[in-house]
Motif scaffolding. Sequence first.
Motif, PDB file in Angstrom:
ATOM      1  N   VAL A   5       0.849  -1.190   0.000  1.00 51.79           N
ATOM      2  CA  VAL A   5       0.000   0.000   0.000  1.00 51.79           C
ATOM      3  C   VAL A   5       0.885   1.240   0.000  1.00 51.79           C
ATOM      4  O   VAL A   5       1.905   1.283   0.689  1.00 51.79           O
ATOM      5  CB  VAL A   5      -0.938  -0.005   1.227  1.00 51.79           C
ATOM      6  N   VAL A   6       0.494   2.235  -0.789  1.00 52.88           N
ATOM      7  CA  VAL A   6       1.250   3.482  -0.882  1.00 52.88           C
ATOM      8  C   VAL A   6       0.343   4.688  -0.629  1.00 52.88           C
ATOM      9  O   VAL A   6      -0.877   4.558  -0.563  1.00 52.88           O
ATOM     10  CB  VAL A   6       1.941   3.633  -2.262  1.00 52.88           C
ATOM     11  N   MET A   7       0.972   5.857  -0.502  1.00 50.63           N
ATOM     12  CA  MET A   7       0.228   7.108  -0.330  1.00 50.63           C
ATOM     13  C   MET A   7      -0.836   7.224  -1.414  1.00 50.63           C
ATOM     14  O   MET A   7      -0.567   6.970  -2.592  1.00 50.63           O
ATOM     15  CB  MET A   7       1.192   8.286  -0.439  1.00 50.63           C
ATOM     16  N   GLY A   8      -2.039   7.571  -1.022  1.00 53.96           N
ATOM     17  CA  GLY A   8      -3.130   7.730  -1.977  1.00 53.96           C
ATOM     18  C   GLY A   8      -3.982   6.497  -2.164  1.00 53.96           C
ATOM     19  O   GLY A   8      -4.948   6.519  -2.921  1.00 53.96           O
ATOM     20  N   ALA A   9      -3.640   5.409  -1.472  1.00 49.02           N
ATOM     21  CA  ALA A   9      -4.452   4.189  -1.573  1.00 49.02           C
ATOM     22  C   ALA A   9      -5.886   4.499  -1.164  1.00 49.02           C
ATOM     23  O   ALA A   9      -6.135   5.334  -0.298  1.00 49.02           O
ATOM     24  CB  ALA A   9      -3.877   3.098  -0.670  1.00 49.02           C
ATOM     25  N   MET A  10      -6.831   3.829  -1.786  1.00 49.05           N
ATOM     26  CA  MET A  10      -8.242   4.032  -1.465  1.00 49.05           C
ATOM     27  C   MET A  10      -8.685   3.005  -0.429  1.00 49.05           C
ATOM     28  O   MET A  10      -8.309   1.843  -0.500  1.00 49.05           O
ATOM     29  CB  MET A  10      -9.110   3.916  -2.718  1.00 49.05           C
ATOM     30  N   MET A  11      -9.478   3.471   0.525  1.00 45.96           N
ATOM     31  CA  MET A  11      -9.977   2.591   1.583  1.00 45.96           C
ATOM     32  C   MET A  11     -11.415   2.956   1.896  1.00 45.96           C
ATOM     33  O   MET A  11     -11.901   4.029   1.521  1.00 45.96           O
ATOM     34  CB  MET A  11      -9.098   2.709   2.820  1.00 45.96           C
ATOM     35  N   SER A  12     -12.090   2.035   2.570  1.00 43.02           N
ATOM     36  CA  SER A  12     -13.477   2.282   2.948  1.00 43.02           C
ATOM     37  C   SER A  12     -13.723   1.708   4.336  1.00 43.02           C
ATOM     38  O   SER A  12     -13.021   0.813   4.795  1.00 43.02           O
ATOM     39  CB  SER A  12     -14.427   1.642   1.936  1.00 43.02           C
ATOM     40  N   CYS A  13     -14.744   2.261   4.990  1.00 44.66           N
ATOM     41  CA  CYS A  13     -15.160   1.796   6.311  1.00 44.66           C
ATOM     42  C   CYS A  13     -16.529   1.132   6.161  1.00 44.66           C
ATOM     43  O   CYS A  13     -17.371   1.620   5.399  1.00 44.66           O
ATOM     44  CB  CYS A  13     -15.241   2.973   7.284  1.00 44.66           C
ATOM     45  N   SER A  14     -16.734   0.063   6.900  1.00 45.64           N
ATOM     46  CA  SER A  14     -18.013  -0.656   6.802  1.00 45.64           C
ATOM     47  C   SER A  14     -19.203   0.200   7.247  1.00 45.64           C
ATOM     48  O   SER A  14     -20.340  -0.101   6.876  1.00 45.64           O
ATOM     49  CB  SER A  14     -17.950  -1.948   7.626  1.00 45.64           C
ATOM     50  N   PHE A  15     -18.982   1.273   7.998  1.00 40.05           N
ATOM     51  CA  PHE A  15     -20.068   2.160   8.407  1.00 40.05           C
ATOM     52  C   PHE A  15     -19.987   3.539   7.760  1.00 40.05           C
ATOM     53  O   PHE A  15     -20.808   4.405   8.035  1.00 40.05           O
ATOM     54  CB  PHE A  15     -20.115   2.319   9.929  1.00 40.05           C
ATOM     55  N   GLY A  16     -18.992   3.756   6.904  1.00 40.11           N
ATOM     56  CA  GLY A  16     -18.857   5.031   6.212  1.00 40.11           C
ATOM     57  C   GLY A  16     -19.685   5.057   4.945  1.00 40.11           C
ATOM     58  O   GLY A  16     -20.076   4.015   4.418  1.00 40.11           O
ATOM     59  N   THR A  17     -19.955   6.258   4.437  1.00 39.27           N
ATOM     60  CA  THR A  17     -20.768   6.370   3.225  1.00 39.27           C
ATOM     61  C   THR A  17     -19.961   6.733   1.991  1.00 39.27           C
ATOM     62  O   THR A  17     -20.523   6.794   0.902  1.00 39.27           O
ATOM     63  CB  THR A  17     -21.884   7.420   3.419  1.00 39.27           C
ATOM     64  N   ALA A  18     -18.638   6.973   2.136  1.00 39.56           N
ATOM     65  CA  ALA A  18     -17.793   7.315   0.991  1.00 39.56           C
ATOM     66  C   ALA A  18     -16.380   6.804   1.256  1.00 39.56           C
ATOM     67  O   ALA A  18     -15.967   6.674   2.415  1.00 39.56           O
ATOM     68  CB  ALA A  18     -17.781   8.824   0.766  1.00 39.56           C
ATOM     69  N   PRO A  19     -15.624   6.510   0.203  1.00 43.62           N
ATOM     70  CA  PRO A  19     -14.243   6.062   0.396  1.00 43.62           C
ATOM     71  C   PRO A  19     -13.336   7.210   0.825  1.00 43.62           C
ATOM     72  O   PRO A  19     -13.716   8.386   0.750  1.00 43.62           O
ATOM     73  CB  PRO A  19     -13.843   5.532  -0.980  1.00 43.62           C
ATOM     74  N   GLY A  20     -12.146   6.860   1.278  1.00 48.73           N
ATOM     75  CA  GLY A  20     -11.145   7.846   1.664  1.00 48.73           C
ATOM     76  C   GLY A  20      -9.797   7.462   1.088  1.00 48.73           C
ATOM     77  O   GLY A  20      -9.598   6.337   0.627  1.00 48.73           O
ATOM     78  N   SER A  21      -8.857   8.393   1.128  1.00 44.42           N
ATOM     79  CA  SER A  21      -7.526   8.182   0.572  1.00 44.42           C
ATOM     80  C   SER A  21      -6.494   8.217   1.699  1.00 44.42           C
ATOM     81  O   SER A  21      -6.440   9.172   2.477  1.00 44.42           O
ATOM     82  CB  SER A  21      -7.231   9.272  -0.458  1.00 44.42           C
ATOM     83  N   LEU A  22      -5.665   7.184   1.793  1.00 44.75           N
ATOM     84  CA  LEU A  22      -4.662   7.055   2.849  1.00 44.75           C
ATOM     85  C   LEU A  22      -3.556   8.092   2.709  1.00 44.75           C
ATOM     86  O   LEU A  22      -3.044   8.326   1.611  1.00 44.75           O
ATOM     87  CB  LEU A  22      -4.049   5.651   2.823  1.00 44.75           C
TER      88      LEU A  22
END
Length: 129
Positions: A5-22
Amino acid sequence: MANQVVMGAMMSCSFGTAPGSLLVTSNQTVLSSGMPAATIMDFAPIANIPPFAMCTSIANPQVASATAAAFGVLTPMPCVPVTTGPWVPGAPTCLIASQPALTDSSQCFCAWGGVIQISFAGQATETVA
């Protein structure tokens, strides 16, 4: 094999409504595909793991309060991640800045019950054991 995994990887939370970037802060010298490589220590809320738009976990006090005020209708509230520890399991045989490398099969946990997972490693050319 898991991807590094590198800077800018995309991730999501099981209770979140949108992805985020590491955001990688644990290492700025080791690069993978030209981007800083992440370690399991890149787990700090906001600094590494940004909000996932809205939180839908009833374990979150803000969501519980808003839901109670709406007579039991689930009412999402702004997400503020509350990570409880480093990513697990990482790659213990591949160290970056003396810490295990973060892989796209690792998970991080939120105090409100959310499971944060990597959906895209940020690059797909480097693999770790």
